[in-house]
Design an enzyme around this catalytic site. Structure first.
Site, PDB file in Angstrom:
ATOM      1  N   HIS A 396      72.356 -13.369  18.695  1.00 20.21           N
ATOM      2  CA  HIS A 396      73.068 -14.652  18.648  1.00 20.21           C
ATOM      3  C   HIS A 396      73.687 -14.927  17.277  1.00 20.21           C
ATOM      4  CE1 HIS A 396      74.417 -18.235  20.393  1.00 20.21           C
ATOM      5  NE2 HIS A 396      73.379 -18.528  21.148  1.00 20.21           N
ATOM      6  N   ASP A 400      78.243 -15.207  20.393  1.00 18.84           N
ATOM      7  CA  ASP A 400      77.977 -16.469  21.077  1.00 18.84           C
ATOM      8  C   ASP A 400      78.010 -16.258  22.583  1.00 18.84           C
ATOM      9  OD1 ASP A 400      77.759 -17.875  18.686  1.00 18.84           O
ATOM     10  OD2 ASP A 400      79.933 -18.233  18.592  1.00 18.84           O
TER      11      ASP A 400
END
Length: 429
Positions: A396, A400
């Site tokens: 992450h 995204d």
């Protein structure tokens, strides 16, 4: 006498002892395996340069041992006879022991690593005639298939027996079917109740790597379904002609090819993150790892340049890599350089997983089993469909949710148009 760990590879000064292949009191022949050791993720066998009897073991499995360290003690064969042999005529000794044994005490240790089958014990303190030199992997293969190395002509330097020299002897004399003969896969070891197992070897390496991955990478999961009906049909149609050409066509070959093309479409997924420098490095090579279950644990051999290979070439690579991995013969170069990983549990069962990213990669794709389910077509009519779930894990920090979804869509698009995966890169990419 002490046996010191000999050099086991260029640049290797310390290895982990995985397991002993002998016990105190065992009679050992020249070339017989003494122990299995591991460096990185490569396991190797340490052969015996002596014939004699093991008296003690000086290291325990899981311990780090250095090159030159004494790891066992032994009593050499003929030790008592050698004390009085000086009074014997040299020619008599030569006749009694054979040409190799007569001069064995005057050869350096590295020259005495000659192979002798385990089922040929020594007699009256004198070893049977030594065999031509061979690598530990060759000796192991010969033992498994009951091949007498004394009858094999070595084509290597100084008569060294190579794997290629054993190949003709592994072929059945009268094939009973057109299908290639494959060794039985090892049975999984699920443990024994009431026992304690030390975390060592490959299992320990996996644990350390997984801990590092979860500690450094903030994972998030993305799951989507894929209609694999056309893929199932195409693979069914191609399986027989591919098999006749000697290619074992599995779904995994299509998954690897689809991922390679999706990585080109969404380049940021094919990257690594340098934490120290704070830099994301987008890679221009497409090396797809295939997570493979082995008796010792999970390892990840790599299909190199998957974007440049057709499905048949990828299938051949997968067959070779997985076979070598399950047999414990993976080469270091086959375990390095991956840029993205595919892990499949479909052949065992299960629909969805949350795989751990193979650090320093930034993504991994888990593949579940294909199941037949009712689905609606474009006209709202119910039809039977072969459905497949794809489970992605992403870093992450780099990717995204929107990027993860775009990559998942790219993979699904490739799998739902599987015929294009058979086309050359410029036409199908």
């Amino acid at each position: 006498m002490d046996f010191h760990l000999p050099p086991v590879g260029e640049g290797l000064y310390e290895v982990e002892l995985i397991r002993w292949l002998v016990r105190p009191g065992d009679a050992i022949a020249h070339g017989q395996g003494l122990a299995e050791v591991m460096s990185d993720k490569a396991t190797m066998e340490v052969p015996s340069p002596f014939s004699g009897t093991v008296t003690a073991l000086s290291a325990t499995p899981g311990a780090k041992i250095a090159v030159g360290q004494a790891v066992l003690t032994y009593t050499p064969n003929g030790a008592i006879e050698e004390k009085t042999s000086d009074s014997h005529d040299a020619s008599d000794s030569h006749e009694a022991s054979g040409p190799n044994e007569a001069s064995g005490r005057r050869k350096p240790a590295v020259q005495s690593q000659l192979v002798q089958p385990q089922d040929q014990p020594t007699h009256n303190g004198t070893a049977t005639l030594a065999l031509p030199p061979a690598a530990p992997s060759v000796r192991l293969l010969a033992r498994k298939f009951g091949i007498d190395l004394a009858r094999v002509h070595g084509s290597g330097p100084h008569g060294r027996i190579l794997l290629d020299d054993l190949t003709p002897l592994l072929q059945p004399s009268a094939p009973t079917s057109a299908e290639p003969v494959r060794p039985e896969p090892p049975k999984p070891d699920y443990g024994k109740p009431g026992t304690t197992v030390k975390l060592l070897g490959l299992r320990r390496k996996i644990a350390e790597h997984m801990l590092a991955s979860t500690r450094h990478i903030p994972h998030y999961s993305y799951i989507d379904e894929c209609d694999a009906t056309d893929l199932v049909k195409l693979r069914t149609q191609l399986r027989e002609p591919f098999g006749q050409a000697g290619v074992k066509l599995t779904y995994l070959a299509f998954f690897v090819k689809a991922v390679a093309r999706a990585l080109k479409e969404i380049p940021i997924v094919n990257s690594t993150f340098d934490e120290a420098a704070g830099e994301i490095k987008l890679l221009d090579r497409y090396h797809v790892g295939i997570a493979t279950a082995t008796p010792g644990g999970l390892i990840v051999p790599v299909v190199k340049d998957a974007d440049k290979k057709d499905v048949a070439a990828i299938a051949r690579d997968i067959d070779r890599l997985s076979t070598e991995a399950k047999a414990g013969h993976s080469r270091l170069e086959d375990l390095k350089g991956g840029t993205f990983t595919v892990t499949s549990i479909g052949n065992i069962g299960g629909l969805i997983s949350t795989p751990i990213i193979n650090h320093p990669e930034v993504g991994i794709m888990g593949v579940g089993k294909i199941v037949k389910r009712p689905a609606f077509d474009a006209h709202g009519q119910i039809r039977a469909a072969e459905m497949l779930y794809l489970s992605f894990s992403f870093d992450h920090r780099i990717l995204d949710g929107a990027i993860g979804a775009a990559f998942g869509n790219a993979v699904i698009h490739q799998l739902q148009h599987p015929a294009t995966l058979l086309l050359p890169e410029k036409l199908g990419g």
